[in-house]
Design an enzyme around this catalytic site. Structure first.
Site, short mmCIF file in Angstrom:
data_model
loop_
_atom_site.label_atom_id
_atom_site.label_comp_id
_atom_site.label_asym_id
_atom_site.label_seq_id
_atom_site.Cartn_x
_atom_site.Cartn_y
_atom_site.Cartn_z
N GLY A 70 33.05 21.48 1.80
CA GLY A 70 32.02 22.37 2.29
C GLY A 70 31.81 22.20 3.77
O GLY A 70 32.33 21.27 4.40
N GLY A 71 31.04 23.10 4.37
CA GLY A 71 30.70 23.00 5.77
C GLY A 71 31.68 23.72 6.68
O GLY A 71 32.66 24.33 6.24
N GLN A 72 31.40 23.66 7.97
CA GLN A 72 32.21 24.30 8.99
C GLN A 72 33.09 23.26 9.69
O GLN A 72 33.44 22.25 9.09
CB GLN A 72 31.29 25.03 9.97
N VAL A 73 33.42 23.49 10.94
CA VAL A 73 34.36 22.63 11.65
C VAL A 73 33.67 21.37 12.17
O VAL A 73 32.52 21.39 12.58
CB VAL A 73 35.04 23.39 12.81
N SER A 140 27.72 13.67 10.17
CA SER A 140 27.97 14.93 9.46
C SER A 140 28.42 14.61 8.04
O SER A 140 28.86 13.50 7.74
CB SER A 140 29.03 15.76 10.18
N LEU A 141 28.31 15.61 7.17
CA LEU A 141 28.82 15.41 5.83
C LEU A 141 29.35 16.73 5.27
O LEU A 141 28.88 17.81 5.61
CB LEU A 141 27.76 14.80 4.91
N LEU A 154 31.24 11.57 4.33
CA LEU A 154 30.38 11.52 5.51
C LEU A 154 31.11 10.87 6.68
O LEU A 154 32.05 10.10 6.49
CB LEU A 154 29.10 10.74 5.20
N ALA A 155 30.64 11.22 7.88
CA ALA A 155 31.19 10.64 9.10
C ALA A 155 30.04 10.28 10.04
O ALA A 155 29.24 11.15 10.39
CB ALA A 155 32.14 11.62 9.78
N CYS A 171 29.94 21.84 13.36
CA CYS A 171 29.32 22.25 12.09
C CYS A 171 28.88 23.71 12.12
O CYS A 171 28.02 24.14 11.34
CB CYS A 171 28.15 21.34 11.73
#
Length: 222
Positions: A70-73, A140-141, A154-155, A171
């Site tokens: 999920g999520g963006q860049v 971010s995750l 996660l990062a 994101c």
């Protein structure tokens, strides 16, 4: 509580790691122990499943990988601690929203031990801090759930080159400021990466109920 295996894998190519965590998830059975992979990646941009190309402003020579999370860049690079919880959510009786909350709170609680005040935002997953009155993203995750099991993760930015974040809309948010642990502390107060990996993992496992996990430190690469 079932056992969990924690693997410290060092610097791992993103594509290889993604391939291996996908295979692990596809092949696991109801009896397979959960695992937590602790890694860093060489420089790479990763796009979420619904990632929009306009958020890649000028990636240059850094590779871009389209993923199924999920999520963006976002950007991964050395000096960023990445945790991949490979969990059987049905066995844990844990919903996706509960997992996201547990991950965010684990990061917030760990940062609090460093005297860094952080918070989450329901409408924009991740962890944020205020620096000089401006909101910055520090972690971010992005997750994927398949057959009731989670992968990706996660990062947390610890001590890295943040410049590549300026080549994207992190994101999916234009102008989003990004920071890291090192920049929120006095130089002598920043913990080493190995310490962050250990303590952040401990915080996450505690949030998931793994108070006495089986920990396997692995120096072998995938």
């Amino acid at each position: 509580m079932a056992e969990i295996v924690v693997r410290h894998l060092g610097l791992v190519d993103y594509q290889q790691c993604w391939t291996e965590m996908t295979a692990f998830t596809n092949q696991r059975t109801p009896q397979t122990p959960d695992e937590l992979w602790v890694v860093q990646h060489p420089p790479v941009f990763t796009q979420g499943q619904a990632g929009k190309p306009e958020h890649l402003l000028n990636p240059g020579a850094i590779p871009v990988i389209q993923t199924d999370r999920g999520g963006q860049v976002t950007y991964h690079g050395p000096g960023q601690v990445v945790l991949y919880p490979l969990l059987d959510l049905r066995r844990l009786h844990l919903g996706v929203r509960e997992l996201v909350t547990a991950i965010e709170q684990a990061i917030i609680d760990y940062l609090a031990t460093l005297a860094i005040s952080a918070y989450a935002k329901r409408e924009a997953p991740g962890v944020y801090v205020l620096r000089q009155g401006l909101e910055h993203k520090i972690a971010s995750l992005g997750l994927r759930v398949r057959r009731g099991c989670s992968f990706h993760g996660l990062a947390l930015n610890v001590a890295m080159d943040l410049t590549p974040f300026g080549l994207i809309n992190p994101c999916g948010y234009a102008g989003l400021a990004v920071t890291q642990v090192r920049d929120c502390l006095a130089p002598e107060a920043c913990p080493g990466l190995a310490e962050v990996e250990t303590e952040l993992s401990r915080s996450l496992l505690g949030k998931l109920g793994y108070n006495t996990p089986f920990i396997q430190d692995s120096t072998q690469h995938l």
